[in-house]
Write a protein that holds these residues in place. Sequence first.
Motif, PDB file in Angstrom:
ATOM      1  N   UNK A   1      10.784  32.136   0.453  1.00  0.00           N
ATOM      2  CA  UNK A   1       9.514  32.811   0.724  1.00  0.00           C
ATOM      3  C   UNK A   1       9.491  34.224   0.159  1.00  0.00           C
ATOM      4  N   UNK A   2      10.603  34.954   0.345  1.00  0.00           N
ATOM      5  CA  UNK A   2      10.619  36.340  -0.125  1.00  0.00           C
ATOM      6  C   UNK A   2      10.680  36.428  -1.646  1.00  0.00           C
ATOM      7  N   UNK A   3      11.017  35.309  -2.291  1.00  0.00           N
ATOM      8  CA  UNK A   3      11.038  35.289  -3.756  1.00  0.00           C
ATOM      9  C   UNK A   3       9.687  34.888  -4.345  1.00  0.00           C
ATOM     10  N   UNK A   4       9.028  33.901  -3.703  1.00  0.00           N
ATOM     11  CA  UNK A   4       7.763  33.399  -4.270  1.00  0.00           C
ATOM     12  C   UNK A   4       6.536  34.080  -3.662  1.00  0.00           C
ATOM     13  N   UNK A   5       6.711  34.738  -2.513  1.00  0.00           N
ATOM     14  CA  UNK A   5       5.590  35.432  -1.879  1.00  0.00           C
ATOM     15  C   UNK A   5       5.833  36.934  -1.904  1.00  0.00           C
ATOM     16  N   UNK A   6       4.812  37.704  -2.210  1.00  0.00           N
ATOM     17  CA  UNK A   6       4.976  39.150  -2.129  1.00  0.00           C
ATOM     18  C   UNK A   6       4.929  39.574  -0.661  1.00  0.00           C
ATOM     19  N   UNK A   7       5.360  40.793  -0.342  1.00  0.00           N
ATOM     20  CA  UNK A   7       5.396  41.226   1.059  1.00  0.00           C
ATOM     21  C   UNK A   7       4.089  41.063   1.812  1.00  0.00           C
ATOM     22  N   UNK A   8       2.948  41.257   1.147  1.00  0.00           N
ATOM     23  CA  UNK A   8       1.677  41.123   1.848  1.00  0.00           C
ATOM     24  C   UNK A   8       1.406  39.674   2.244  1.00  0.00           C
TER      25      UNK A   8
ATOM     26  N   UNK B   1       8.623  22.186   1.589  1.00  0.00           N
ATOM     27  CA  UNK B   1       8.536  23.538   1.044  1.00  0.00           C
ATOM     28  C   UNK B   1       9.115  23.604  -0.365  1.00  0.00           C
ATOM     29  N   UNK B   2      10.276  23.000  -0.545  1.00  0.00           N
ATOM     30  CA  UNK B   2      10.904  23.014  -1.871  1.00  0.00           C
ATOM     31  C   UNK B   2      10.031  22.303  -2.898  1.00  0.00           C
ATOM     32  N   UNK B   3       9.422  21.194  -2.479  1.00  0.00           N
ATOM     33  CA  UNK B   3       8.561  20.463  -3.400  1.00  0.00           C
ATOM     34  C   UNK B   3       7.322  21.278  -3.768  1.00  0.00           C
ATOM     35  N   UNK B   4       6.655  21.815  -2.748  1.00  0.00           N
ATOM     36  CA  UNK B   4       5.387  22.512  -2.990  1.00  0.00           C
ATOM     37  C   UNK B   4       5.567  23.810  -3.772  1.00  0.00           C
ATOM     38  N   UNK B   5       6.663  24.536  -3.488  1.00  0.00           N
ATOM     39  CA  UNK B   5       6.844  25.827  -4.135  1.00  0.00           C
ATOM     40  C   UNK B   5       7.591  25.744  -5.468  1.00  0.00           C
ATOM     41  N   UNK B   6       8.548  24.818  -5.571  1.00  0.00           N
ATOM     42  CA  UNK B   6       9.407  24.801  -6.756  1.00  0.00           C
ATOM     43  C   UNK B   6       9.174  23.622  -7.698  1.00  0.00           C
ATOM     44  N   UNK B   7       8.928  22.431  -7.144  1.00  0.00           N
ATOM     45  CA  UNK B   7       8.814  21.238  -7.990  1.00  0.00           C
ATOM     46  C   UNK B   7       7.379  21.021  -8.465  1.00  0.00           C
ATOM     47  N   UNK B   8       6.422  21.180  -7.563  1.00  0.00           N
ATOM     48  CA  UNK B   8       5.029  20.926  -7.922  1.00  0.00           C
ATOM     49  C   UNK B   8       4.560  21.713  -9.148  1.00  0.00           C
TER      50      UNK B   8
ATOM     51  N   UNK C   1      21.684  40.076   1.030  1.00  0.00           N
ATOM     52  CA  UNK C   1      21.588  39.457  -0.292  1.00  0.00           C
ATOM     53  C   UNK C   1      21.523  37.938  -0.185  1.00  0.00           C
ATOM     54  N   UNK C   2      22.101  37.398   0.874  1.00  0.00           N
ATOM     55  CA  UNK C   2      22.065  35.958   1.082  1.00  0.00           C
ATOM     56  C   UNK C   2      20.667  35.491   1.478  1.00  0.00           C
ATOM     57  N   UNK C   3      20.020  36.229   2.361  1.00  0.00           N
ATOM     58  CA  UNK C   3      18.741  35.788   2.924  1.00  0.00           C
ATOM     59  C   UNK C   3      17.520  36.404   2.250  1.00  0.00           C
ATOM     60  N   UNK C   4      17.641  37.637   1.790  1.00  0.00           N
ATOM     61  CA  UNK C   4      16.471  38.338   1.252  1.00  0.00           C
ATOM     62  C   UNK C   4      16.782  38.766  -0.182  1.00  0.00           C
ATOM     63  N   UNK C   5      16.381  37.955  -1.124  1.00  0.00           N
ATOM     64  CA  UNK C   5      16.747  38.187  -2.527  1.00  0.00           C
ATOM     65  C   UNK C   5      15.945  39.323  -3.166  1.00  0.00           C
ATOM     66  N   UNK C   6      14.761  39.544  -2.672  1.00  0.00           N
ATOM     67  CA  UNK C   6      13.875  40.542  -3.260  1.00  0.00           C
ATOM     68  C   UNK C   6      14.143  41.914  -2.636  1.00  0.00           C
ATOM     69  N   UNK C   7      14.583  42.858  -3.455  1.00  0.00           N
ATOM     70  CA  UNK C   7      14.945  44.181  -2.955  1.00  0.00           C
ATOM     71  C   UNK C   7      13.762  44.935  -2.352  1.00  0.00           C
ATOM     72  N   UNK C   8      12.558  44.506  -2.669  1.00  0.00           N
ATOM     73  CA  UNK C   8      11.378  45.186  -2.130  1.00  0.00           C
ATOM     74  C   UNK C   8      11.332  45.114  -0.608  1.00  0.00           C
ATOM     75  N   UNK C   9      12.010  44.107  -0.034  1.00  0.00           N
ATOM     76  CA  UNK C   9      12.005  43.933   1.416  1.00  0.00           C
ATOM     77  C   UNK C   9      13.084  44.771   2.111  1.00  0.00           C
ATOM     78  N   UNK C  10      14.079  45.259   1.368  1.00  0.00           N
ATOM     79  CA  UNK C  10      15.232  45.907   1.978  1.00  0.00           C
ATOM     80  C   UNK C  10      14.905  47.260   2.608  1.00  0.00           C
TER      81      UNK C  10
END
Length: 486
Positions: free
Chosen positions: A32-39, A161-168, A333-342
């Motif tokens: 979610x934190x990778x495919x969705x922006x903070x908003x 979730x994996x299908x809708x966000x990554x495979x679709x 780093x394991x759970x929140x890949x996007x540094x914008x959330x840190x």
Amino acid sequence: MLILKKLFQQTFIYGLATVLPRALAIVLVPLYTEVLDPSAFGIYATLMSYIILGNVLLSYGMETAFFRFINKHPDEKRNVQSTALTSILISSVSFFLVAFLFRDAIGQFIRFDSRYVTYALLILVLDALVIIPFVWYRANEKPLKYAFIKIINVCINLGCNLFLFLILPKLLTTDSSSIWDSIYLNENKVLYVFIANIIASAATLLFVFPLYFKIGLGFHKKIWREMLKYAFPVLIAGIAFSINEAFDKILLTYLLPEDIAETEVGVYAACYKLGVFMTLFATAFRLGIEPFFFNYAKEKNAKETYALITKYFTILGCVIFLSVMVYMDFFKELLIRNEAYWVALSIVPFILLANLCLGIYHNLSVWYKVTDRTKYGAYISVLGAIITLVVNFALIPIISYKGAAIATLAAYATMMFASYFLGQKYYKIPYDVKKILGYLLTAIVFSGISFYIFERNLLIGTALLLVFLFAVFLLEKGEIKNMINK
């Protein structure tokens, strides 16, 4: 000691049912934190907060009443079960039909598109319809069945979730009539989160549906009234608890400037997820301990056993708290890949400690559950809710999400102490207060040294963790050895 062995066996299985599904669900946090922006993540977190409140309202304390009445009136067990099932079924379906008719008005009130409201209503009613089947599994000591269905639920949710966000997105074609193109969302991809949840919840209902025939539908007015009377304080406590648990995201949305609110909620909610390790432990323990509290209440050494359990819960909770604090950089780093959330990592110590206090509170709450003084549970939770609201309103406009984190800790710590002092008055349990407070204070001091003074230095933090574990071993080795031998 045999009863403790049985307790920890069931706690392990219930823990498996909670930890493994949520461990799989943890995969969704970096997704979610990778495919969705903070908003967008903020929209998801806020709507889920409303769903938490809705879950409490639709269960209205019937889960706890179910446990109490099948033990209090074993000769009426079948009638209790069928009455609880029928009550939840009628109320859930009725709620959905009425709320669906007014979905547009609800959407305007909570500032969400009516599509979000519709999806939330579907999630709520599907989750409500499995409440009694799941509590039946726990009451009849069928943890493996319970665990299996819970794990299947999250596997389906994860897969969707994996299908809708990554495979679709990879299946899209230039043909607009393609089935993949027709279900793909260019905008509002956060809707995928709720679609996946609906599919998983519907599948879960299908798995437990045979229990509707096993338990049977039936309505016994006298039993229902007694159950509602018992459950009403639990409902009030649940509403208050949902305020403590979820209203911080809602209040952040309303109390912060509109142009930054969703982003602030997003970073706060993402870093809040780092408290999941404490939440998993406390939830698994509570699921195993709640039936035990009722079943063991009449034993001669019940109070001593409750005291022992609370001490070891505190020890394990302190180890988890200190471990997450020491290895924070690894977990972020394991759970929140996007540094914008840190930017919101400063809230994690408060959230971890708050969840530990909440776990201790659930252990301490045995006194009002086994003595039928559930109204005190409501009073304590309302007190926590008042503190949550007051502190949030006071601090959010000044320090944003840090104020929400402080409010969470203040509420749960107050509830913990209030439950202890009231419990000692009405159902005195010989807790080892000196050791419990000693472990808590030591873990807090060590984590503060590691996190703030040495800025998460791994060598210093690991050394402090080892010192804490060695101290526990020295202080508890005699009792632990005695438990193992028996």
